[in-house]
Write a protein that holds these residues in place. Sequence first.
Motif, PDB file in Angstrom:
ATOM      1  N   GLU A  87       0.826  -1.205   0.000  1.00 20.89           N
ATOM      2  CA  GLU A  87       0.000   0.000   0.000  1.00 20.89           C
ATOM      3  C   GLU A  87       0.859   1.254   0.000  1.00 20.89           C
ATOM      4  N   ASN A  88       2.000   1.204   0.715  1.00 22.46           N
ATOM      5  CA  ASN A  88       2.880   2.374   0.749  1.00 22.46           C
ATOM      6  C   ASN A  88       3.485   2.661  -0.621  1.00 22.46           C
ATOM      7  N   GLY A  96      -7.949  -1.478   2.501  1.00 18.75           N
ATOM      8  CA  GLY A  96      -8.418  -2.736   3.054  1.00 18.75           C
ATOM      9  C   GLY A  96      -8.199  -3.931   2.159  1.00 18.75           C
ATOM     10  N   ARG A  97      -7.691  -3.741   0.977  1.00 18.60           N
ATOM     11  CA  ARG A  97      -7.460  -4.859   0.060  1.00 18.60           C
ATOM     12  C   ARG A  97      -6.096  -5.481   0.316  1.00 18.60           C
ATOM     13  N   SER A  98      -6.076  -6.783   0.577  1.00 17.92           N
ATOM     14  CA  SER A  98      -4.828  -7.485   0.865  1.00 17.92           C
ATOM     15  C   SER A  98      -4.307  -8.155  -0.393  1.00 17.92           C
ATOM     16  N   ILE A  99      -3.073  -7.836  -0.758  1.00 19.03           N
ATOM     17  CA  ILE A  99      -2.440  -8.466  -1.919  1.00 19.03           C
ATOM     18  C   ILE A  99      -1.913  -9.850  -1.545  1.00 19.03           C
ATOM     19  N   PRO A 215       6.928 -11.196  -1.625  1.00 18.44           N
ATOM     20  CA  PRO A 215       6.870  -9.754  -1.371  1.00 18.44           C
ATOM     21  C   PRO A 215       8.280  -9.168  -1.410  1.00 18.44           C
ATOM     22  N   GLU A 216       8.362  -7.887  -1.600  1.00 20.42           N
ATOM     23  CA  GLU A 216       9.657  -7.219  -1.615  1.00 20.42           C
ATOM     24  C   GLU A 216      10.227  -7.127  -0.202  1.00 20.42           C
ATOM     25  N   ILE A 253       3.751 -19.725   4.252  1.00 17.77           N
ATOM     26  CA  ILE A 253       3.530 -19.794   2.815  1.00 17.77           C
ATOM     27  C   ILE A 253       2.826 -18.505   2.392  1.00 17.77           C
ATOM     28  N   VAL A 254       3.411 -17.837   1.409  1.00 19.09           N
ATOM     29  CA  VAL A 254       2.932 -16.526   0.976  1.00 19.09           C
ATOM     30  C   VAL A 254       2.285 -16.659  -0.402  1.00 19.09           C
ATOM     31  N   GLN A 255       1.068 -16.175  -0.527  1.00 20.68           N
ATOM     32  CA  GLN A 255       0.380 -16.181  -1.826  1.00 20.68           C
ATOM     33  C   GLN A 255       0.081 -14.753  -2.264  1.00 20.68           C
ATOM     34  N   ASN A 256       0.519 -14.435  -3.475  1.00 20.80           N
ATOM     35  CA  ASN A 256       0.135 -13.178  -4.115  1.00 20.80           C
ATOM     36  C   ASN A 256      -1.176 -13.438  -4.851  1.00 20.80           C
TER      37      ASN A 256
END
Length: 273
Positions: A87-88, A96-99, A215-216, A253-256
């Motif tokens: 978001e930044n 409120g939207r989660s990537i 994520p970065e 575990i990270v999901q885009n």
Amino acid sequence: MQQIINFVIRHKNFLLYLFLMMVSLGFTVQSHSYHQSSFFNSSNWISGSIYQGFDGITSYFGLSQENQKLVDENKRLRKLLFNQETENKDTMSLPGRSIYTILSGKVIKNSYSDPRNYITIDLGSTDSLKADMGVITPKGILGIVENVSRNYATVQSILNEKSNINAKLKNTNHFGSLVWNTKRFNIVQLVDIPRLVPLMVGDTIVTGGMSSIFPENVPIGTIQKFDLDTAKSFYRIDVQLFNDMTNLKNVYIVQNVDRREIMELQEQTINEQ
């Protein structure tokens, strides 16, 4: 009953001695403040030791639950962190939207000495796991989900000769590719960093922003040493991993959630050229 009576008769002298000794100790404690204080201090010490022992036993058996609470809390905080960073960067993102979504799991099998190392985790399709999800630990990057069954999944470790992950220098934002030369389980290589980039041993390496998987700014490691390939004008950089790849347990575990849309758009663009 008769056996109890016979026992009392047979040991009457010893039992009388114990009774009189307890009575005398009681009178002594009541009539002398010093003895009374010593008695209660001793009682408190004994009872305190017993309670401490029970508390230690209870705490030991509760470690698993406490550990799971910490894992869940870390999962929640990482989701907030990853989405806050997104978001930044993007002021047009919807509030409120989660990537990124986060799942927590455990390693049940790990390899680190083969050219193509894989890790097995205890999550599968029933947990909404899919291929090409990123896997990290509390210390940093671990790998990418490759195959998924109903209850389990295999992860291509960063210690895999096929692994190729976008990474960057944290201080300069210059990015390259993270690969592994199969020589050491605690060292990976960052390639394609041009010679004009200022480097120092100890500089931090993190995930880049060019990946739709991670994520970065997820930690990877620090520069251990670097050499210049004069023929190509690029650095060869050895990166000391933050993770101890021989000792892995809890993973995230990270999901885009936008990855599919991104990949379809890129494929469409390529096909139109």
